[in-house]
Design a protein around this motif. Structure first.
Motif, PDB file in Angstrom:
ATOM      1  N   TYR A   1     -38.764  68.030   3.993  1.00 52.80           N
ATOM      2  CA  TYR A   1     -38.097  68.458   5.225  1.00 52.80           C
ATOM      3  C   TYR A   1     -37.851  69.961   5.171  1.00 52.80           C
ATOM      4  CZ  TYR A   1     -34.744  68.938   9.011  1.00 52.80           C
ATOM      5  OH  TYR A   1     -34.111  69.338  10.161  1.00 52.80           O
ATOM      6  N   MET A   2     -38.210  70.665   6.235  1.00 55.92           N
ATOM      7  CA  MET A   2     -38.030  72.115   6.307  1.00 55.92           C
ATOM      8  C   MET A   2     -37.119  72.457   7.480  1.00 55.92           C
ATOM      9  SD  MET A   2     -38.800  75.155   5.087  1.00 55.92           S
ATOM     10  CE  MET A   2     -40.293  74.969   4.112  1.00 55.92           C
ATOM     11  N   PRO A   3     -35.928  73.049   7.231  1.00 57.78           N
ATOM     12  CA  PRO A   3     -35.047  73.440   8.339  1.00 57.78           C
ATOM     13  C   PRO A   3     -35.719  74.470   9.237  1.00 57.78           C
ATOM     14  CG  PRO A   3     -33.894  73.514   6.243  1.00 57.78           C
ATOM     15  CD  PRO A   3     -35.344  73.340   5.925  1.00 57.78           C
ATOM     16  N   PHE A   4     -35.225  74.579  10.450  1.00 60.65           N
ATOM     17  CA  PHE A   4     -35.851  75.459  11.429  1.00 60.65           C
ATOM     18  C   PHE A   4     -35.299  76.883  11.369  1.00 60.65           C
ATOM     19  CE2 PHE A   4     -36.108  71.133  13.102  1.00 60.65           C
ATOM     20  CZ  PHE A   4     -37.471  71.025  13.294  1.00 60.65           C
ATOM     21  N   LEU A   5     -34.047  77.064  10.921  1.00 64.89           N
ATOM     22  CA  LEU A   5     -33.433  78.383  10.902  1.00 64.89           C
ATOM     23  C   LEU A   5     -33.579  79.025   9.527  1.00 64.89           C
ATOM     24  CD1 LEU A   5     -30.132  77.602  12.856  1.00 64.89           C
ATOM     25  CD2 LEU A   5     -32.244  78.625  13.735  1.00 64.89           C
ATOM     26  N   PRO A   6     -33.927  80.336   9.467  1.00 67.22           N
ATOM     27  CA  PRO A   6     -34.124  81.000   8.174  1.00 67.22           C
ATOM     28  C   PRO A   6     -32.921  80.917   7.256  1.00 67.22           C
ATOM     29  CG  PRO A   6     -34.969  82.358   9.955  1.00 67.22           C
ATOM     30  CD  PRO A   6     -34.242  81.216  10.598  1.00 67.22           C
ATOM     31  N   GLN A   7     -31.698  81.075   7.810  1.00 63.87           N
ATOM     32  CA  GLN A   7     -30.517  81.041   6.952  1.00 63.87           C
ATOM     33  C   GLN A   7     -30.303  79.666   6.339  1.00 63.87           C
ATOM     34  OE1 GLN A   7     -30.642  81.872  10.151  1.00 63.87           O
ATOM     35  NE2 GLN A   7     -28.788  81.310  11.301  1.00 63.87           N
ATOM     36  N   GLN A   8     -30.807  78.619   7.008  1.00 62.68           N
ATOM     37  CA  GLN A   8     -30.764  77.282   6.419  1.00 62.68           C
ATOM     38  C   GLN A   8     -31.906  77.097   5.428  1.00 62.68           C
ATOM     39  OE1 GLN A   8     -31.050  74.864   9.944  1.00 62.68           O
ATOM     40  NE2 GLN A   8     -28.834  74.805  10.267  1.00 62.68           N
ATOM     41  N   MET A   9     -33.039  77.700   5.729  1.00 61.86           N
ATOM     42  CA  MET A   9     -34.232  77.514   4.918  1.00 61.86           C
ATOM     43  C   MET A   9     -34.028  78.003   3.487  1.00 61.86           C
ATOM     44  SD  MET A   9     -38.061  78.785   5.951  1.00 61.86           S
ATOM     45  CE  MET A   9     -37.795  78.231   7.633  1.00 61.86           C
ATOM     46  N   VAL A  10     -33.375  79.176   3.326  1.00 61.06           N
ATOM     47  CA  VAL A  10     -33.235  79.738   1.985  1.00 61.06           C
ATOM     48  C   VAL A  10     -32.236  78.967   1.140  1.00 61.06           C
ATOM     49  CG1 VAL A  10     -33.895  82.053   2.715  1.00 61.06           C
ATOM     50  CG2 VAL A  10     -31.479  81.409   2.723  1.00 61.06           C
ATOM     51  N   ASN A  11     -31.440  78.110   1.765  1.00 56.79           N
ATOM     52  CA  ASN A  11     -30.453  77.330   1.023  1.00 56.79           C
ATOM     53  C   ASN A  11     -30.825  75.860   0.885  1.00 56.79           C
ATOM     54  OD1 ASN A  11     -28.294  79.239   0.387  1.00 56.79           O
ATOM     55  ND2 ASN A  11     -28.095  79.446   2.598  1.00 56.79           N
ATOM     56  N   THR A  12     -31.973  75.488   1.413  1.00 54.84           N
ATOM     57  CA  THR A  12     -32.341  74.079   1.386  1.00 54.84           C
ATOM     58  C   THR A  12     -33.090  73.728   0.110  1.00 54.84           C
ATOM     59  OG1 THR A  12     -33.277  72.313   2.742  1.00 54.84           O
ATOM     60  CG2 THR A  12     -34.634  74.261   2.428  1.00 54.84           C
ATOM     61  N   THR A  13     -33.118  72.467  -0.205  1.00 53.83           N
ATOM     62  CA  THR A  13     -33.976  71.952  -1.269  1.00 53.83           C
ATOM     63  C   THR A  13     -34.797  70.802  -0.690  1.00 53.83           C
ATOM     64  OG1 THR A  13     -32.277  70.406  -2.039  1.00 53.83           O
ATOM     65  CG2 THR A  13     -32.378  72.569  -3.115  1.00 53.83           C
ATOM     66  N   MET A  14     -35.990  70.635  -1.218  1.00 52.22           N
ATOM     67  CA  MET A  14     -36.874  69.562  -0.775  1.00 52.22           C
ATOM     68  C   MET A  14     -37.198  68.672  -1.963  1.00 52.22           C
ATOM     69  SD  MET A  14     -39.682  71.505   1.633  1.00 52.22           S
ATOM     70  CE  MET A  14     -40.341  72.446   0.251  1.00 52.22           C
ATOM     71  N   ALA A  15     -37.055  67.362  -1.789  1.00 59.55           N
ATOM     72  CA  ALA A  15     -37.463  66.446  -2.858  1.00 59.55           C
ATOM     73  C   ALA A  15     -38.944  66.629  -3.150  1.00 59.55           C
ATOM     74  CB  ALA A  15     -37.180  65.004  -2.456  1.00 59.55           C
ATOM     75  N   SER A  16     -39.732  66.644  -2.103  1.00 57.51           N
ATOM     76  CA  SER A  16     -41.163  66.941  -2.163  1.00 57.51           C
ATOM     77  C   SER A  16     -41.908  66.142  -3.229  1.00 57.51           C
ATOM     78  CB  SER A  16     -41.390  68.444  -2.385  1.00 57.51           C
ATOM     79  OG  SER A  16     -42.684  68.815  -1.972  1.00 57.51           O
ATOM     80  N   ASN A  17     -41.506  64.898  -3.425  1.00 60.95           N
ATOM     81  CA  ASN A  17     -42.257  63.999  -4.312  1.00 60.95           C
ATOM     82  C   ASN A  17     -42.298  62.592  -3.715  1.00 60.95           C
ATOM     83  OD1 ASN A  17     -39.548  63.384  -4.710  1.00 60.95           O
ATOM     84  ND2 ASN A  17     -39.765  63.012  -6.909  1.00 60.95           N
ATOM     85  N   ARG A  18     -42.462  62.540  -2.389  1.00 58.00           N
ATOM     86  CA  ARG A  18     -42.499  61.269  -1.676  1.00 58.00           C
ATOM     87  C   ARG A  18     -43.753  61.225  -0.810  1.00 58.00           C
ATOM     88  NH1 ARG A  18     -38.876  61.034  -4.797  1.00 58.00           N
ATOM     89  NH2 ARG A  18     -36.767  60.248  -4.502  1.00 58.00           N
ATOM     90  N   ARG A  19     -44.861  60.873  -1.397  1.00 55.58           N
ATOM     91  CA  ARG A  19     -46.126  60.782  -0.664  1.00 55.58           C
ATOM     92  C   ARG A  19     -46.513  59.313  -0.531  1.00 55.58           C
ATOM     93  NH1 ARG A  19     -51.212  64.072  -2.944  1.00 55.58           N
ATOM     94  NH2 ARG A  19     -49.798  65.805  -2.463  1.00 55.58           N
TER      95      ARG A  19
ATOM     96  N   TYR B   1     -43.040  61.634 -12.210  1.00 60.46           N
ATOM     97  CA  TYR B   1     -43.126  62.244 -10.884  1.00 60.46           C
ATOM     98  C   TYR B   1     -41.906  61.925 -10.033  1.00 60.46           C
ATOM     99  CZ  TYR B   1     -45.115  63.798  -6.448  1.00 60.46           C
ATOM    100  OH  TYR B   1     -45.332  64.446  -5.253  1.00 60.46           O
ATOM    101  N   GLU B   2     -41.431  60.684 -10.096  1.00 58.97           N
ATOM    102  CA  GLU B   2     -40.277  60.314  -9.279  1.00 58.97           C
ATOM    103  C   GLU B   2     -38.985  60.962  -9.763  1.00 58.97           C
ATOM    104  OE1 GLU B   2     -41.283  56.712 -11.951  1.00 58.97           O
ATOM    105  OE2 GLU B   2     -42.345  58.243 -10.783  1.00 58.97           O
ATOM    106  N   ASP B   3     -39.001  61.553 -10.970  1.00 58.55           N
ATOM    107  CA  ASP B   3     -37.799  62.167 -11.531  1.00 58.55           C
ATOM    108  C   ASP B   3     -37.823  63.691 -11.499  1.00 58.55           C
ATOM    109  OD1 ASP B   3     -36.765  59.652 -12.140  1.00 58.55           O
ATOM    110  OD2 ASP B   3     -37.735  59.619 -14.117  1.00 58.55           O
ATOM    111  N   ILE B   4     -38.893  64.288 -11.006  1.00 55.21           N
ATOM    112  CA  ILE B   4     -38.935  65.749 -11.005  1.00 55.21           C
ATOM    113  C   ILE B   4     -37.884  66.291 -10.044  1.00 55.21           C
ATOM    114  CG2 ILE B   4     -41.336  65.909 -11.705  1.00 55.21           C
ATOM    115  CD1 ILE B   4     -42.133  66.355  -8.844  1.00 55.21           C
ATOM    116  N   PRO B   5     -37.288  67.445 -10.363  1.00 55.46           N
ATOM    117  CA  PRO B   5     -36.201  67.970  -9.533  1.00 55.46           C
ATOM    118  C   PRO B   5     -36.721  68.491  -8.199  1.00 55.46           C
ATOM    119  CG  PRO B   5     -36.783  69.559 -11.219  1.00 55.46           C
ATOM    120  CD  PRO B   5     -37.572  68.319 -11.521  1.00 55.46           C
ATOM    121  N   PRO B   6     -35.844  68.590  -7.213  1.00 50.11           N
ATOM    122  CA  PRO B   6     -36.262  69.116  -5.910  1.00 50.11           C
ATOM    123  C   PRO B   6     -36.597  70.600  -5.992  1.00 50.11           C
ATOM    124  CG  PRO B   6     -33.888  68.804  -5.968  1.00 50.11           C
ATOM    125  CD  PRO B   6     -34.421  68.195  -7.223  1.00 50.11           C
TER     126      PRO B   6
END
Length: 486
Positions: free
Chosen positions: A357-375, A291-296
């Motif tokens: 973490y989710m950016p607030f602007l759409p143009q940033q949102m489509v280029n962002t990645t989230m680790a999303s494995n930190r609970r 789980y700690e190694d899964i890609p963002p």
């Protein structure tokens, strides 16, 4: 509540209709969808097996998940089905109704109502005019895709609202928030055993599908992402037991190579179905990737969830297993304190998602990645509602971190750098096998607390006859929290 005729409607006497948590119409709809799903799933099985044996899948697995590269197609399908049945059923909702994008339950309703309400019921309690989201998109897709009856007036009565559904993200890709952070501040994870006969599944977010493929309810200034609408012919929904026909539509839906991507989606680069195959097998527990190694997750992969909606109103508190707070939005806030009080009131374990973490602007949102494995677990809550052995001082350190973040919020919004700093820890610690439990920010750290055994004992069911909690073990696998308390 005010009906269209202006007469106030009292819903306190709807106990009999809700006693089974579904109305008669919802039970009939579920039976109809289940019969269609069973037939369609059986027809799709050979195509899924052929796909899993295709050079496209085998080559992708060799590059991402070597442990699966030679796995027989039949075994891959069995593992997919098993993981689908065990994955979290997650509903994200706003902490309060003030900044909500559309009506939904809030901490207040979940605290005091005897059932988990859908957005239409919540809207009536909040005196919403149903403008925007649900009125424009959700109402139409619930009618056209799910077969819900239209409202007689411009808005629903309480009885009409009770016929509708609760939106659920099926968390096979193991997002730490359970659902997308853009959908709310809090996620409720449901007890699969208790709600499985309410679950009706589509291969993609039906709001996006309705706007992109049915041209329904598209706001004037909104550009829906271009979808491969032909990937889901017939719009046959699935259930927890019959979903083979949704596997390929889920993988292909977001990749419409014939479309010219409009702004801001044209900034996200070239992608193909290989990306969705890789995300499925790397992020899910089908493979052995830790789980700690899964890609963002990137923007597109974050929407690669089955929408496993609940056709009913699950009874509280037993139908919810635990809560997850959105660190970016409400950690260190009064709403975060309200969430802690809700968890204590309902005797639900509470976690915080630090990697989404989710950016607030759409143009940033489509280029962002989230680790999303930190609970991480809330230590004071864990001491009371799990069997985790919380080290001395963990709660005090947690409160120190809370105060630091509260102080930062007084002058600005949390930035991505703030959240990244918060999720970086020192030495690794875990709550149960495979669940990262460290929090470090502004020089403070919540020290590791470890489960006293291989299981958390979560309060998963309530004996109605005795009106007391009955604890059942929910396995925390080495990869993620399993959701199906048997």
């Amino acid at each position: 509540m005010q009906e269209d005729g202006g007469e106030e409607e009292n819903h306190d006497n709807d106990e009999d209709e809700h006693e089974a948590e579904q109305t008669s119409q919802q039970r009939a709809l579920f039976a109809e969808h289940r019969a269609r799903a069973q037939a369609q799933s059986a027809l799709a099985t050979p195509k899924v097996l052929e796909f899993f044996d295709s050079p496209l899948v085998r080559e992708t697995l060799r590059h991402c998940c070597e442990d699966l590269a030679e796995e027989p197609a039949e075994s891959l399908l069995r593992r997919y089905r098993a993981e689908a049945r065990a994955s979290e059923l997650a509903h994200a909702f706003p902490a309060n109704s003030i900044e909500a994008m559309w009506p939904d339950v809030t901490i207040d309703e979940v605290h005091k109502e005897p059932w988990f309400l859908n957005e239409w019921q919540a809207g009536l309690l909040q005196h919403s005019n149903f403008s925007g989201g649900p009125k424009a998109v959700n109402d139409l897709t619930q009618q056209q895709i799910y077969g819900c009856r239209p409202f007689a007036g411009s808005g629903p009565t309480w009885k009409e609202a009770a016929e509708r559904l609760i939106y659920i993200a099926h968390n096979m890709l193991r997002l730490d928030f359970g659902s997308l952070p853009g959908f709310g501040d809090v996620t409720a994870v449901f007890n699969t055993t208790l709600v499985r006969d309410m679950v009706i599944i589509s291969p993609h977010d039906t709001g996006q599908y309705g706007m992109a493929c049915l041209d329904e309810g598209v706001p004037g200034n909104f550009t829906p992402p271009p979808l491969n609408c032909s990937a889901w012919p017939g719009q046959v929904l699935g259930t927890m037991d019959h979903l083979d026909h949704l596997i390929l539509p889920n993988l292909y839906m977001a990749y419409n190579t014939s479309a010219t991507l409009p702004f801001p989606f044209n900034a996200s680069g070239n992608r193909s179905v290989r990306n969705s195959i890789r995300a499925l097998f790397q992020r899910s527990a089908i493979s052995k990737v830790a789980y700690e190694d899964i890609p963002p997750l990137d923007f597109w992969a974050s929407f690669q969830f089955l929408e496993a909606n609940l056709l009913g109103n699950p009874r509280l508190p037993e139908s919810v297993k635990y809560l997850i707070g959105n660190f970016q939005e409400i950690f260190g806030t009064p709403e975060g304190r309200a969430l802690q009080r809700l968890a204590a009131h309902r005797a639900w374990p509470l976690f915080w998602a630090v990697g989404s973490y989710m950016p607030f602007l759409p143009q940033q949102m489509v280029n962002t990645t989230m680790a999303s494995n930190r609970r991480i677990a809330d230590p004071a809550n864990a001491a009371n509602f799990t069997d985790a052995a919380v080290p001395a001082g963990a709660t005090a350190t947690f409160e120190e971190v809370w105060s630091k973040i509260e102080e930062a919020r007084a002058s600005r919004k949390l930035t991505e750098a703030d959240v990244a700093e918060a999720r970086r820890g020192g030495s690794a610690g875990h709550v149960g096998p495979g669940i990262e439990a460290r929090l470090r920010t502004w020089g403070s750290r919540v020290s590791a607390w470890r489960a006293s055994g291989p299981h958390f004992w979560m309060n998963c069911n309530m004996s109605r006859a005795r009106k007391r909690w009955r604890a059942r073990p929910c396995l925390l696998s080495s990869l993620h929290i399993k959701t199906g308390c048997a």
